[in-house]
Design an enzyme around this catalytic site. Structure first.
Site, PDB file in Angstrom:
ATOM      1  N   ASP A 126      98.675 -56.070 -40.526  1.00  0.00           N
ATOM      2  CA  ASP A 126      99.604 -55.149 -40.901  1.00  0.00           C
ATOM      3  C   ASP A 126     100.350 -55.217 -41.959  1.00  0.00           C
ATOM      4  O   ASP A 126     101.255 -56.208 -42.061  1.00  0.00           O
ATOM      5  CB  ASP A 126     100.560 -55.202 -39.468  1.00  0.00           C
ATOM      6  CG  ASP A 126     101.550 -54.265 -39.497  1.00  0.00           C
ATOM      7  OD1 ASP A 126     101.500 -53.117 -40.314  1.00  0.00           O
ATOM      8  OD2 ASP A 126     102.573 -54.268 -38.776  1.00  0.00           O
ATOM      9  N   ASN A 138     102.481 -52.560 -42.854  1.00  0.00           N
ATOM     10  CA  ASN A 138     103.644 -51.907 -42.928  1.00  0.00           C
ATOM     11  C   ASN A 138     104.599 -51.925 -41.532  1.00  0.00           C
ATOM     12  O   ASN A 138     105.504 -51.060 -41.615  1.00  0.00           O
ATOM     13  CB  ASN A 138     103.304 -50.203 -43.134  1.00  0.00           C
ATOM     14  CG  ASN A 138     102.473 -49.721 -41.745  1.00  0.00           C
ATOM     15  OD1 ASN A 138     102.367 -50.638 -40.817  1.00  0.00           O
ATOM     16  ND2 ASN A 138     102.040 -48.638 -41.871  1.00  0.00           N
ATOM     17  N   ASP A 163     104.210 -51.946 -38.488  1.00  0.00           N
ATOM     18  CA  ASP A 163     104.126 -51.202 -36.979  1.00  0.00           C
ATOM     19  C   ASP A 163     103.659 -51.909 -36.132  1.00  0.00           C
ATOM     20  O   ASP A 163     103.200 -51.156 -34.907  1.00  0.00           O
ATOM     21  CB  ASP A 163     103.551 -49.587 -37.464  1.00  0.00           C
ATOM     22  CG  ASP A 163     102.144 -49.706 -37.805  1.00  0.00           C
ATOM     23  OD1 ASP A 163     101.562 -50.795 -37.887  1.00  0.00           O
ATOM     24  OD2 ASP A 163     101.435 -48.750 -37.869  1.00  0.00           O
ATOM     25  N   ASP A 217      95.917 -52.490 -40.881  1.00  0.00           N
ATOM     26  CA  ASP A 217      95.668 -51.333 -41.376  1.00  0.00           C
ATOM     27  C   ASP A 217      94.701 -51.565 -42.631  1.00  0.00           C
ATOM     28  O   ASP A 217      94.371 -52.592 -42.985  1.00  0.00           O
ATOM     29  CB  ASP A 217      96.806 -50.710 -41.762  1.00  0.00           C
ATOM     30  CG  ASP A 217      97.785 -51.226 -42.327  1.00  0.00           C
ATOM     31  OD1 ASP A 217      97.515 -52.371 -43.538  1.00  0.00           O
ATOM     32  OD2 ASP A 217      99.163 -51.396 -42.070  1.00  0.00           O
ATOM     33  N   ASP A 229      80.924 -48.972 -39.170  1.00  0.00           N
ATOM     34  CA  ASP A 229      80.499 -48.953 -37.590  1.00  0.00           C
ATOM     35  C   ASP A 229      80.099 -47.484 -37.775  1.00  0.00           C
ATOM     36  O   ASP A 229      80.684 -46.450 -37.935  1.00  0.00           O
ATOM     37  CB  ASP A 229      81.600 -49.138 -36.825  1.00  0.00           C
ATOM     38  CG  ASP A 229      81.228 -50.229 -35.562  1.00  0.00           C
ATOM     39  OD1 ASP A 229      80.188 -49.778 -35.110  1.00  0.00           O
ATOM     40  OD2 ASP A 229      81.843 -51.148 -35.624  1.00  0.00           O
ATOM     41  N   ASP A 246      76.471 -48.812 -33.235  1.00  0.00           N
ATOM     42  CA  ASP A 246      76.941 -49.250 -31.947  1.00  0.00           C
ATOM     43  C   ASP A 246      76.011 -48.706 -30.806  1.00  0.00           C
ATOM     44  O   ASP A 246      75.561 -47.485 -30.699  1.00  0.00           O
ATOM     45  CB  ASP A 246      78.314 -48.602 -31.760  1.00  0.00           C
ATOM     46  CG  ASP A 246      78.999 -48.932 -30.336  1.00  0.00           C
ATOM     47  OD1 ASP A 246      79.388 -50.091 -30.334  1.00  0.00           O
ATOM     48  OD2 ASP A 246      79.303 -48.011 -29.754  1.00  0.00           O
ATOM     49  N   GLU A 299      73.348 -52.500 -32.862  1.00  0.00           N
ATOM     50  CA  GLU A 299      73.536 -53.096 -31.656  1.00  0.00           C
ATOM     51  C   GLU A 299      72.755 -52.672 -30.515  1.00  0.00           C
ATOM     52  O   GLU A 299      72.769 -51.571 -30.174  1.00  0.00           O
ATOM     53  CB  GLU A 299      75.142 -52.897 -31.220  1.00  0.00           C
ATOM     54  CG  GLU A 299      75.619 -53.689 -30.149  1.00  0.00           C
ATOM     55  CD  GLU A 299      76.862 -53.141 -29.398  1.00  0.00           C
ATOM     56  OE1 GLU A 299      77.407 -54.016 -28.954  1.00  0.00           O
ATOM     57  OE2 GLU A 299      77.142 -51.936 -29.698  1.00  0.00           O
ATOM     58  N   HIS A 312      83.720 -58.571 -31.726  1.00  0.00           N
ATOM     59  CA  HIS A 312      85.079 -58.200 -31.148  1.00  0.00           C
ATOM     60  C   HIS A 312      84.952 -57.850 -29.646  1.00  0.00           C
ATOM     61  O   HIS A 312      86.062 -57.624 -28.893  1.00  0.00           O
ATOM     62  CB  HIS A 312      85.390 -56.885 -31.651  1.00  0.00           C
ATOM     63  CG  HIS A 312      84.338 -55.619 -31.591  1.00  0.00           C
ATOM     64  ND1 HIS A 312      83.079 -55.714 -32.245  1.00  0.00           N
ATOM     65  CD2 HIS A 312      84.095 -54.387 -30.861  1.00  0.00           C
ATOM     66  CE1 HIS A 312      82.222 -54.860 -31.892  1.00  0.00           C
ATOM     67  NE2 HIS A 312      82.777 -54.077 -30.937  1.00  0.00           N
ATOM     68  N   ASP A 313      83.578 -58.039 -29.116  1.00  0.00           N
ATOM     69  CA  ASP A 313      83.268 -57.971 -27.589  1.00  0.00           C
ATOM     70  C   ASP A 313      82.975 -59.259 -26.901  1.00  0.00           C
ATOM     71  O   ASP A 313      82.796 -59.290 -25.849  1.00  0.00           O
ATOM     72  CB  ASP A 313      82.141 -57.070 -27.561  1.00  0.00           C
ATOM     73  CG  ASP A 313      82.288 -55.609 -27.694  1.00  0.00           C
ATOM     74  OD1 ASP A 313      83.624 -55.236 -27.583  1.00  0.00           O
ATOM     75  OD2 ASP A 313      81.152 -54.890 -27.967  1.00  0.00           O
TER      76      ASP A 313
END
Length: 557
Positions: free
Chosen positions: A21, A23, A25, A29, A98, A200, A257, A330-331
């Site tokens: 990150d 910034n 928040d 990003d 992706d 995907d 995938e 990520h899964d």
């Protein structure tokens, strides 16, 4: 086999929300990624695969796309993206996006039009059905994210199909106009300068005509619709058409995938002569610790099953197609917690798992944080988890009377948020990921497991990954050599050979917390890489492997 640039490349997957990150928040990003490109250059990777950065309402963390040609405001702007692309290319790093085209967000302009009326020009961009005469759902398919795969839209009193979240309506690939729009969108991204796509659930886009009912597994509420949409009847036709109309005209990487794809399927999908995709992501080795009840029915790890599975894929695709190699994404949960030892032997087992994977034939994928040995997280409360799959499963199963304690244990082992906790950059608050409040809590072990610590330790997991990546770039044997399993009956050791021209490498990987002795049939004077600083204990006939030891020997004939 004709050489391609992606054969000896190593891909690094970035999940942007959790990477860096810039910034404050609490959300990673594009500028944060730019800030860390030199770190990735130091690691030695060739390609970044970016999980979705498109405009999205974030029902499924960006896999529900509202606009395929805009950047999610949380991640930055298109100018930021172009700068990331330029900065990566300046460092010799390619960018793969992706591609999520089995479904869109229900907030996409196409769906907003589609739901207005039955005769809207965009109606047929999605899959709509009326209820059955008895008022039941159009068919009995279940959603992959729990519940039924149909959602009623009261505007027209019809149901739309959603294999995933109800905010992810499936696109209707039978519609040629929709397909052409998708191909034109792909081409515009390629013309922008990107280097390929991870596609995907791409083998779900063709559904059986008529969408018939599916078999209901024992104890399940809904039918297993996968028999009617995994590797469906027109899938090869659609992929060839997509290739011809878009990425086939560019020198890019494409990886599909493909849940449920067999080795026979993968040979068809990846055969260069067929012109579909370069490689596929298989899920078979990721399901080896799943029981009859599916993913959340956690079973003990069985090394023999892993050996059988990897060997099947290595042998079947040799000279016929191309493998993708991965432990994490990520899964999936963190591999060092899943198949290694994330406490006493975290460093040794992480290096061993890396050795095993990176010396196989195929293109390796590293998931962010894997290179420093990040582990699973065990949040104490279900409220601390953000993943829609976890939350939907929890609601459905607790309502059925399942034990919350048992469900939480399964989430700790297999939940997707294990991979999504933010990258641990240093030992400062929130692991140096953000100066604000992170969107998902950082793993509490960040003071001892972080990038800063790894870079300061010449014996760290990071530098071991760097060595493995350099070896792939230097040796055709790793890229093109033939694989053979050895010591097949050893229950605690995965050993195999790679042979190319007059050279053979012997790879030994122990999965045991104890010392293991295995027979030897070759010289051990030339070792290539190993995860212990001291030489292994060897005699002419035996090799003694220490806990989670990996050692590789080279023989010339």
């Amino acid at each position: 086999m004709e050489r391609k640039w992606w054969h000896d490349s190593v891909v690094y997957q970035i999940y942007p929300r959790s990477f860096k990150d810039s910034n404050g928040d609490g959300i990673g990003d594009l500028v944060g990624i730019i800030e860390k490109l030199d770190y990735l250059k130091e690691l030695g990777i060739d390609v970044i695969w970016l999980s979705p950065v498109y405009d999205s309402p974030n029902d499924d963390n960006g896999y529900d796309i509202r606009d395929y040609e805009a950047i999610m405001a949380e991640f930055g702007t298109m100018a930021d993206f172009d700068r990331l692309l330029d900065q990566a290319h300046e460092r010799g790093i390619k960018i793969v996006m992706d591609l999520v085209v089995n479904h869109s967000s229900d907030e996409h302009a196409w769906f907003a039009e589609s739901r207005k009326s039955k005769d809207n020009p965009y109606r047929d961009y999605y899959i709509w059905r009326s209820a059955n005469e008895d008022g039941t759902l159009p068919n009995n398919w279940g959603s992959i994210f729990s519940g039924p795969a149909w959602e009623l839209d009261e505007t027209t009193n019809e149901y739309f199909l959603h294999l995933f979240s109800k905010k992810q309506p499936d696109l209707n690939w039978e519609n040629e106009k929709l397909r052409q729009e998708v191909y034109q969108m792909i081409t515009r991204w390629l013309d922008r300068g990107i280097d390929g796509f991870r596609m995907d659930v791409i083998n779900l886009i063709s559904k059986t005509p008529g969408l018939p009912d599916a078999t209901v597994p024992s104890g399940a509420l809904y039918g297993d619709g996968g028999q009617h949409y995994i590797n469906g009847p027109r899938i090869h036709e659609f992929l060839k058409e997509m290739n011809d109309a878009s990425f086939g005209q560019y020198d890019v990487l494409t990886v599909g995938e493909m849940p449920g794809a067999t080795t026979e399927d993968a040979i068809l999908y990846t055969d260069p002569e067929r012109k579909e995709v370069n490689m596929v992501f298989t899920f078979e080795h990721m399901d080896l610790d799943s029981g009859p009840g599916g993913k959340w029915d956690v079973q003990p790890f069985n090394l023999q099953k892993l050996k059988e599975n990897f060997t099947k894929w290595q042998v079947a695709l040799h000279e016929k197609g191309w493998n993708s190699l991965y432990w994490n994404n990520h899964d999936q949960p963190r591999v060092v917690s899943r198949f290694g030892d994330d406490t006493t032997y975290r460093v040794e087992s992480a290096k061993m798992l890396a050795t095993l994977l990176h010396l196989l034939k195929g293109t390796p994928y590293i998931y962010q944080g894997e290179e420093i040995g990040m582990t699973n997280v065990a949040f104490e409360s279900i409220e601390e988890y953000e993943d829609i799959e976890i939350r939907n499963m929890w609601k459905e199963r607790t309502e059925q009377g399942a034990s919350p304690a048992e469900l939480l244990r399964a989430v700790h082992i297999k939940g997707r948020d294990n991979a999504r906790t933010p990258i641990q950059w240093d030992a400062t608050e929130h692991g140096g990921f953000t100066t604000g409040t992170p969107w998902l809590k950082v793993n509490p072990n960040y003071p001892s497991i972080n990038v800063e610590q790894a870079l300061a330790d010449s014996d760290s997991i990071f530098y071991y990954y760097k060595q493995l990546i350099a070896l792939r770039h230097q040796h055709d044997l790793i890229v093109y050599g033939e694989y053979a399993l050895i010591l097949e009956e050893e229950t605690d050791v995965y050993a195999y050979t790679r042979t190319y021209e007059n050279e053979t490498w012997y790879v030994y990987c122990s999965f045991s917390k104890e010392k293991v002795t295995v027979p030897l049939s070759h010289d051990t004077s030339d070792s290539v890489i190993g995860n212990y600083n001291e030489s292994p204990l060897v005699s002419k006939e035996e090799l003694v492997l220490r806990p989670y030891e990996a050692i590789v020997y080279r023989i010339f004939r």
